[in-house]
Motif scaffolding. Structure first.
Motif, PDB file in Angstrom:
ATOM      1  N   SER A  31       0.847  -1.192   0.000  1.00 16.31           N
ATOM      2  CA  SER A  31       0.000   0.000   0.000  1.00 16.31           C
ATOM      3  C   SER A  31       0.882   1.242   0.000  1.00 16.31           C
ATOM      4  O   SER A  31       1.618   1.486   0.955  1.00 16.31           O
ATOM      5  CB  SER A  31      -0.901  -0.007   1.239  1.00 16.31           C
ATOM      6  N   PHE A  32       0.819   2.038  -1.058  1.00 19.08           N
ATOM      7  CA  PHE A  32       1.622   3.254  -1.204  1.00 19.08           C
ATOM      8  C   PHE A  32       0.825   4.461  -0.715  1.00 19.08           C
ATOM      9  O   PHE A  32      -0.362   4.594  -1.047  1.00 19.08           O
ATOM     10  CB  PHE A  32       2.005   3.452  -2.674  1.00 19.08           C
ATOM     11  N   CYS A  37      -2.035  13.333   2.113  1.00 22.98           N
ATOM     12  CA  CYS A  37      -3.136  12.890   1.258  1.00 22.98           C
ATOM     13  C   CYS A  37      -4.366  12.504   2.093  1.00 22.98           C
ATOM     14  O   CYS A  37      -4.310  11.530   2.857  1.00 22.98           O
ATOM     15  CB  CYS A  37      -2.639  11.698   0.440  1.00 22.98           C
ATOM     16  N   PRO A  38      -5.496  13.246   1.966  1.00 29.35           N
ATOM     17  CA  PRO A  38      -6.697  12.912   2.731  1.00 29.35           C
ATOM     18  C   PRO A  38      -7.205  11.487   2.477  1.00 29.35           C
ATOM     19  O   PRO A  38      -7.626  10.799   3.408  1.00 29.35           O
ATOM     20  CB  PRO A  38      -7.728  13.948   2.271  1.00 29.35           C
ATOM     21  N   ALA A  39      -7.146  11.029   1.231  1.00 28.34           N
ATOM     22  CA  ALA A  39      -7.598   9.661   0.928  1.00 28.34           C
ATOM     23  C   ALA A  39      -6.696   8.630   1.608  1.00 28.34           C
ATOM     24  O   ALA A  39      -7.171   7.589   2.069  1.00 28.34           O
ATOM     25  CB  ALA A  39      -7.642   9.434  -0.580  1.00 28.34           C
ATOM     26  N   CYS A  40      -5.400   8.918   1.693  1.00 25.21           N
ATOM     27  CA  CYS A  40      -4.468   8.019   2.385  1.00 25.21           C
ATOM     28  C   CYS A  40      -4.778   7.977   3.878  1.00 25.21           C
ATOM     29  O   CYS A  40      -4.717   6.921   4.510  1.00 25.21           O
ATOM     30  CB  CYS A  40      -3.022   8.473   2.188  1.00 25.21           C
ATOM     31  N   GLN A  41      -5.109   9.123   4.444  1.00 26.77           N
ATOM     32  CA  GLN A  41      -5.424   9.211   5.869  1.00 26.77           C
ATOM     33  C   GLN A  41      -6.663   8.386   6.209  1.00 26.77           C
ATOM     34  O   GLN A  41      -6.764   7.857   7.309  1.00 26.77           O
ATOM     35  CB  GLN A  41      -5.613  10.675   6.272  1.00 26.77           C
ATOM     36  N   PHE A 102       6.775   0.650 -10.095  1.00 28.00           N
ATOM     37  CA  PHE A 102       5.480  -0.010 -10.242  1.00 28.00           C
ATOM     38  C   PHE A 102       4.572   0.742 -11.213  1.00 28.00           C
ATOM     39  O   PHE A 102       3.463   0.296 -11.492  1.00 28.00           O
ATOM     40  CB  PHE A 102       4.790  -0.156  -8.879  1.00 28.00           C
ATOM     41  N   GLY A 103       5.025   1.896 -11.709  1.00 28.99           N
ATOM     42  CA  GLY A 103       4.238   2.668 -12.670  1.00 28.99           C
ATOM     43  C   GLY A 103       3.041   3.374 -12.050  1.00 28.99           C
ATOM     44  O   GLY A 103       2.036   3.611 -12.720  1.00 28.99           O
ATOM     45  N   LEU A 104       3.154   3.733 -10.788  1.00 30.43           N
ATOM     46  CA  LEU A 104       2.041   4.379 -10.103  1.00 30.43           C
ATOM     47  C   LEU A 104       1.958   5.850 -10.474  1.00 30.43           C
ATOM     48  O   LEU A 104       2.969   6.481 -10.783  1.00 30.43           O
ATOM     49  CB  LEU A 104       2.190   4.212  -8.586  1.00 30.43           C
ATOM     50  N   THR A 105       0.748   6.382 -10.407  1.00 33.18           N
ATOM     51  CA  THR A 105       0.543   7.789 -10.745  1.00 33.18           C
ATOM     52  C   THR A 105      -0.228   8.547  -9.673  1.00 33.18           C
ATOM     53  O   THR A 105      -0.412   9.754  -9.794  1.00 33.18           O
ATOM     54  CB  THR A 105      -0.215   7.925 -12.078  1.00 33.18           C
ATOM     55  N   SER A 106      -0.686   7.846  -8.638  1.00 32.81           N
ATOM     56  CA  SER A 106      -1.429   8.510  -7.572  1.00 32.81           C
ATOM     57  C   SER A 106      -1.303   7.718  -6.283  1.00 32.81           C
ATOM     58  O   SER A 106      -0.865   6.567  -6.287  1.00 32.81           O
ATOM     59  CB  SER A 106      -2.906   8.649  -7.955  1.00 32.81           C
ATOM     60  N   ASN A 118       4.811 -11.934  -9.278  1.00 30.08           N
ATOM     61  CA  ASN A 118       4.238 -11.198 -10.413  1.00 30.08           C
ATOM     62  C   ASN A 118       3.157 -10.234  -9.933  1.00 30.08           C
ATOM     63  O   ASN A 118       2.358 -10.584  -9.061  1.00 30.08           O
ATOM     64  CB  ASN A 118       3.628 -12.158 -11.435  1.00 30.08           C
ATOM     65  N   ILE A 119       3.123  -9.056 -10.532  1.00 25.34           N
ATOM     66  CA  ILE A 119       2.081  -8.084 -10.218  1.00 25.34           C
ATOM     67  C   ILE A 119       0.769  -8.596 -10.782  1.00 25.34           C
ATOM     68  O   ILE A 119       0.660  -8.868 -11.969  1.00 25.34           O
ATOM     69  CB  ILE A 119       2.420  -6.703 -10.813  1.00 25.34           C
ATOM     70  N   ARG A 120      -0.228  -8.725  -9.926  1.00 26.39           N
ATOM     71  CA  ARG A 120      -1.530  -9.232 -10.354  1.00 26.39           C
ATOM     72  C   ARG A 120      -2.600  -8.160 -10.363  1.00 26.39           C
ATOM     73  O   ARG A 120      -3.702  -8.375 -10.839  1.00 26.39           O
ATOM     74  CB  ARG A 120      -1.950 -10.383  -9.455  1.00 26.39           C
ATOM     75  N   GLY A 121      -2.273  -6.979  -9.826  1.00 28.60           N
ATOM     76  CA  GLY A 121      -3.230  -5.885  -9.853  1.00 28.60           C
ATOM     77  C   GLY A 121      -2.664  -4.639  -9.221  1.00 28.60           C
ATOM     78  O   GLY A 121      -1.871  -4.722  -8.282  1.00 28.60           O
ATOM     79  N   ILE A 122      -3.043  -3.502  -9.790  1.00 28.31           N
ATOM     80  CA  ILE A 122      -2.720  -2.201  -9.213  1.00 28.31           C
ATOM     81  C   ILE A 122      -4.043  -1.465  -9.071  1.00 28.31           C
ATOM     82  O   ILE A 122      -4.792  -1.327 -10.042  1.00 28.31           O
ATOM     83  CB  ILE A 122      -1.726  -1.415 -10.088  1.00 28.31           C
ATOM     84  N   PHE A 123      -4.336  -1.040  -7.849  1.00 29.30           N
ATOM     85  CA  PHE A 123      -5.631  -0.455  -7.529  1.00 29.30           C
ATOM     86  C   PHE A 123      -5.439   0.957  -6.987  1.00 29.30           C
ATOM     87  O   PHE A 123      -4.616   1.170  -6.093  1.00 29.30           O
ATOM     88  CB  PHE A 123      -6.342  -1.313  -6.482  1.00 29.30           C
ATOM     89  N   ASP A 124      -6.215   1.901  -7.501  1.00 32.80           N
ATOM     90  CA  ASP A 124      -6.123   3.274  -7.001  1.00 32.80           C
ATOM     91  C   ASP A 124      -7.183   3.485  -5.915  1.00 32.80           C
ATOM     92  O   ASP A 124      -7.868   2.543  -5.499  1.00 32.80           O
ATOM     93  CB  ASP A 124      -6.241   4.297  -8.133  1.00 32.80           C
ATOM     94  N   GLU A 125      -7.320   4.730  -5.476  1.00 36.15           N
ATOM     95  CA  GLU A 125      -8.223   5.031  -4.360  1.00 36.15           C
ATOM     96  C   GLU A 125      -9.694   4.829  -4.691  1.00 36.15           C
ATOM     97  O   GLU A 125     -10.529   4.806  -3.791  1.00 36.15           O
ATOM     98  CB  GLU A 125      -8.000   6.460  -3.848  1.00 36.15           C
TER      99      GLU A 125
END
Length: 141
Positions: A31-32, A37-41, A102-106, A118-125
């Motif tokens: 978990s990045f 970040c309010p969503a992270c909080q 990991f190619g994350l953008t947010s 292996n990466i099986r999924g990348i999930f945003d907020e």
């Protein structure tokens, strides 16, 4: 999506070094996040409750990664973690090395890795954590 994870080693807030390649054999949730970040909080306490519910010998590994390179004041990370009372282990990114690898953008962003590394999924907020847990459960079958 299924591609190999980057070969990275990150340091924890407690000084331990964790190398992603050494986590093979069990599925992993990463978990990045950043402090500002309010969503992270909102996201971190949910993930911490899930982490606390896992038995010590759980077939799943879970870490949070603070994206130090996106922090305005990196020295606030440890007090922030203490204030939230997180049991979820915190690794610190070397700037944005892991975040970019990991190619994350947010943030928050959650990465699901299978037992073969292996990466099986990348999930945003926008993806509820319960959906991530459901996907992780499929890797345990």
């Amino acid at each position: 999506m299924s591609r190999p994870i980057p070969d990275l080693c990150l340091e924890s807030l407690t000084g331990e070094t964790v190398c992603l390649r050494e986590l093979r054999g069990r599925p992993v949730i990463l978990s990045f996040w950043v402090t500002w970040c309010p969503a992270c909080q909102q996201d971190l306490p949910t993930k911490d409750r899930f982490y606390r519910s896992l038995p010590t010998d759980a077939p799943l590994v879970m870490y949070s990664i603070n994206v130090t390179g996106r922090e305005v004041e990196p020295e606030r990370v440890a007090p922030f973690v203490h204030q939230l009372g997180l049991a979820l282990p915190v690794l610190t990114d070397k700037g944005r090395t892991a975040y970019d690898a990991f190619g994350l953008t947010s943030v928050p962003a959650t990465v699901l890795i299978d037992a073969q590394g292996n990466i099986r999924g990348i999930f945003d907020e926008t993806v509820p954590f319960v959906n991530v847990v459901a996907e992780a459960g499929k890797l345990l079958l």
